[in-house]
Write an enzyme that holds these catalytic residues in place. Structure first.
Site, PDB file in Angstrom:
ATOM      1  N   ARG A 335       0.605  -1.064  -0.211  1.00  0.00           N
ATOM      2  CA  ARG A 335      -0.054  -0.021  -0.064  1.00  0.00           C
ATOM      3  C   ARG A 335       0.789   1.597  -0.376  1.00  0.00           C
ATOM      4  O   ARG A 335       1.891   0.777   1.208  1.00  0.00           O
ATOM      5  CB  ARG A 335      -0.801  -0.002   1.091  1.00  0.00           C
ATOM      6  CG  ARG A 335      -2.011  -0.523   1.660  1.00  0.00           C
ATOM      7  CD  ARG A 335      -3.010  -0.301  -0.069  1.00  0.00           C
ATOM      8  NE  ARG A 335      -4.388  -1.412  -0.258  1.00  0.00           N
ATOM      9  CZ  ARG A 335      -4.232  -2.686  -0.982  1.00  0.00           C
ATOM     10  NH1 ARG A 335      -3.645  -2.753  -1.586  1.00  0.00           N
ATOM     11  NH2 ARG A 335      -5.130  -2.865  -0.762  1.00  0.00           N
ATOM     12  N   GLU A 364      -3.201   7.681  -5.244  1.00  0.00           N
ATOM     13  CA  GLU A 364      -3.047   6.505  -6.408  1.00  0.00           C
ATOM     14  C   GLU A 364      -4.712   7.600  -7.641  1.00  0.00           C
ATOM     15  O   GLU A 364      -5.673   7.769  -6.237  1.00  0.00           O
ATOM     16  CB  GLU A 364      -3.975   5.149  -6.113  1.00  0.00           C
ATOM     17  CG  GLU A 364      -2.310   4.847  -5.487  1.00  0.00           C
ATOM     18  CD  GLU A 364      -2.339   3.261  -5.789  1.00  0.00           C
ATOM     19  OE1 GLU A 364      -3.978   2.623  -5.840  1.00  0.00           O
ATOM     20  OE2 GLU A 364      -1.430   2.306  -5.177  1.00  0.00           O
ATOM     21  N   HIS A 383      -0.905   0.239  -9.807  1.00  0.00           N
ATOM     22  CA  HIS A 383      -1.099  -0.786  -9.436  1.00  0.00           C
ATOM     23  C   HIS A 383      -2.363  -1.394 -10.331  1.00  0.00           C
ATOM     24  O   HIS A 383      -2.978  -1.895  -9.865  1.00  0.00           O
ATOM     25  CB  HIS A 383      -2.389  -0.090  -8.018  1.00  0.00           C
ATOM     26  CG  HIS A 383      -2.587  -0.700  -7.045  1.00  0.00           C
ATOM     27  ND1 HIS A 383      -3.174  -0.169  -5.616  1.00  0.00           N
ATOM     28  CD2 HIS A 383      -2.590  -1.651  -6.803  1.00  0.00           C
ATOM     29  CE1 HIS A 383      -3.558  -0.718  -4.996  1.00  0.00           C
ATOM     30  NE2 HIS A 383      -2.858  -2.094  -5.104  1.00  0.00           N
TER      31      HIS A 383
HETATM   32  C1  DGY Z   1      -5.599  -6.157  -3.238  1.00  0.00           C
HETATM   33  O1  DGY Z   1      -6.541  -6.603  -3.722  1.00  0.00           O
HETATM   34  O2  DGY Z   1      -5.413  -5.826  -1.982  1.00  0.00           O
HETATM   35  C2  DGY Z   1      -4.866  -5.740  -4.122  1.00  0.00           C
HETATM   36  O3  DGY Z   1      -3.731  -4.783  -4.191  1.00  0.00           O
HETATM   37  C3  DGY Z   1      -5.245  -5.367  -5.640  1.00  0.00           C
HETATM   38  O4  DGY Z   1      -3.987  -5.339  -6.453  1.00  0.00           O
END
Ligand code: DGY
Length: 426
Positions: A335, A364, A383
């Site tokens: 994250r 983001e 991402h």
């Molecule tokens: C999630 O599912 O948490 C991922 O970050 C998606 O790519």
């Protein structure tokens, strides 16, 4: 808000929607296959959204070029955070209209709309969103289930607008966007999509690790832009992987999968830091549990796979970057807010560390003029770690299963808040 600004904001959102929809078409179809038909009839979207959405059908490349110019101009006049909120709001409304799946996206934008109302102080701005909000509130008020994306903030006030809500099905394994205690307190089950994206995410960590180590993006750009003059004995020198040391911060499923690739693909030594001991990592990969300080000092590559919470927010700061090797490569597929990006930019610029590979950022999307994009030793992807056809279909399947089980009172495939059992809304 001036009319002209509103128009420009819409056009900016249009451009983003264009990209968003292309990238997500398959997922949307997969999700719809499972539960699209289950939603109750919804209110029609406001006229202005309809008009906006129908503009999409007439979209052309030339129009996108024109919009590019508008976005650039708009970005100068608006604070970026305002722009981002408004883009997302309008974007979702338009997507909803386009998909003819009127409940899903608008139900989750209510918070962003409220945030927008707070950001703008003018009466006009509040009026602008009020029409949308009324429709959204009505829709969410009747919802039994809600599908959320990792970009949707699901908190107490939003849950209060949906008194019949039985389940929040998050289309992600991470669930830092959902206030879990608030959901549990209200008897709302929360589902996520664990397991199915482990390999895809670990692969992405390796893509970034390889790209950052071998200066791939920088050298490919140089070649394309005419800076490849000859075979250079000391040009574009990167870092080797074989036999070196990977440090995994957070030895969960994804951390383990990354460590396994490094161990068996490149014969690396594996260090990890975690509150828990991982017996499989130690037995199968020869991994050694160490404190974070040791991990940072001894690792050639540092890959983070820890949850985002109040304790971990901003944990990768100047102090931690300074503890890494000058040749270290830092990878984040977890994250964005785990990292103090200012500190990272400084560390990359002044050579405190060698390079970074990021699949996640804060915010983001990362604005196109962000300083991290200017750094040749920072590889940034939008991402996309779980973005493979198979993985996203599997995530859609679990998301749909969770939603259906939640609405019908069944057992969720992946329940985040087991404490809710016994007090789930029926
Ligand atoms: C999630 O599912 O948490 C991922 O970050 C998606 O790519």
């Amino acid at each position: 808000m001036k009319k002209d600004r509103r128009r420009r904001a819409r056009e900016a959102a249009l451009q983003i929607l264009y990209q968003w929809d292309v990238g997500r078409g398959d997922v949307n179809r997969a999700v719809e296959t499972f539960f699209g038909h289950q939603w109750p009839d919804a209110q029609p979207a406001p006229d202005e959204v309809r008009t906006f959405a129908s503009g999409l059908a007439r979209d052309t490349v030339a129009r996108l070029d024109a919009i590019d110019a508008v976005v650039a101009e708009t970005a100068q006049n608006w604070r970026p955070e305002r722009m981002a909120v408004l883009d997302r709001l309008i974007l979702r409304m338009a997507v909803c209209e386009m998909m003819r799946d009127p409940d899903t996206p608008p139900a989750v934008v209510i918070n962003e709309a409220l945030e927008l109302a707070r950001t703008f102080s003018t009466e006009e701005a509040v009026k602008f969103i009020n029409g949308m909000l009324d429709a959204i509130r009505k829709k969410i008020a009747d919802c039994d289930g809600l599908v959320s994306l990792l970009t949707d903030k699901i908190d107490g006030p939003l849950l209060d607008a949906a008194p019949k809500l039985k389940v929040v099905s998050n289309f992600a394994v991470g669930f830092n966007n959902v206030d879990i205690p608030a959901a549990t307190e209200r008897g709302v089950a929360v589902g996520n999509t664990p397991g199915v994206l482990t390999d895809a995410t670990a692969d992405m960590a390796m893509v970034l690790l390889l790209a950052a180590s071998r200066r791939l993006v920088e050298s490919v750009d140089d070649a394309k832009e005419g800076r490849w003059k000859t075979w250079e004995p000391v040009g574009w020198l990167g870092q080797d992987l074989a036999g070196r040391t990977i440090g995994i911060v957070g030895m969960g499923r994804i951390g383990f999968a990354v460590a396994k690739r490094c161990r068996f693909g490149w014969n690396m030594n594996v260090l990890y830091s975690d509150v828990y001991q991982s017996q499989p990592a130690e037995t199968e990969l020869g991994a050694k549990k160490v404190d974070l300080k040791t991990l940072l000092k001894e690792s050639d590559f540092v890959s983070i796979h820890t949850d985002l919470n109040a304790e971990t927010k901003g944990m990768f700061n100047t102090d931690l970057f300074k503890q890494m090797k000058k040749t270290a490569i830092f990878i984040n597929t977890a994250r964005g807010p785990l990292v103090d990006q200012k500190a990272l930019a400084t560390a990359l610029r002044d050579g405190t560390i060698f390079a970074a590979g990021l699949d996640v950022t804060d915010p983001e999307p990362l604005p196109a003029d962000h300083e991290l994009y200017q750094l040749p030793n920072c590889v940034i992807a939008p991402h996309i770690a779980s973005a493979t056809v198979h993985t996203r279909n599997e995530m859609a399947r679990i998301c749909a299963e969770n939603l259906i089980a939640g609405v019908t009172g069944g057992k969720l495939t992946a329940l985040v808040n087991p404490d809710v059992e016994g007090k789930r809304r029926r």
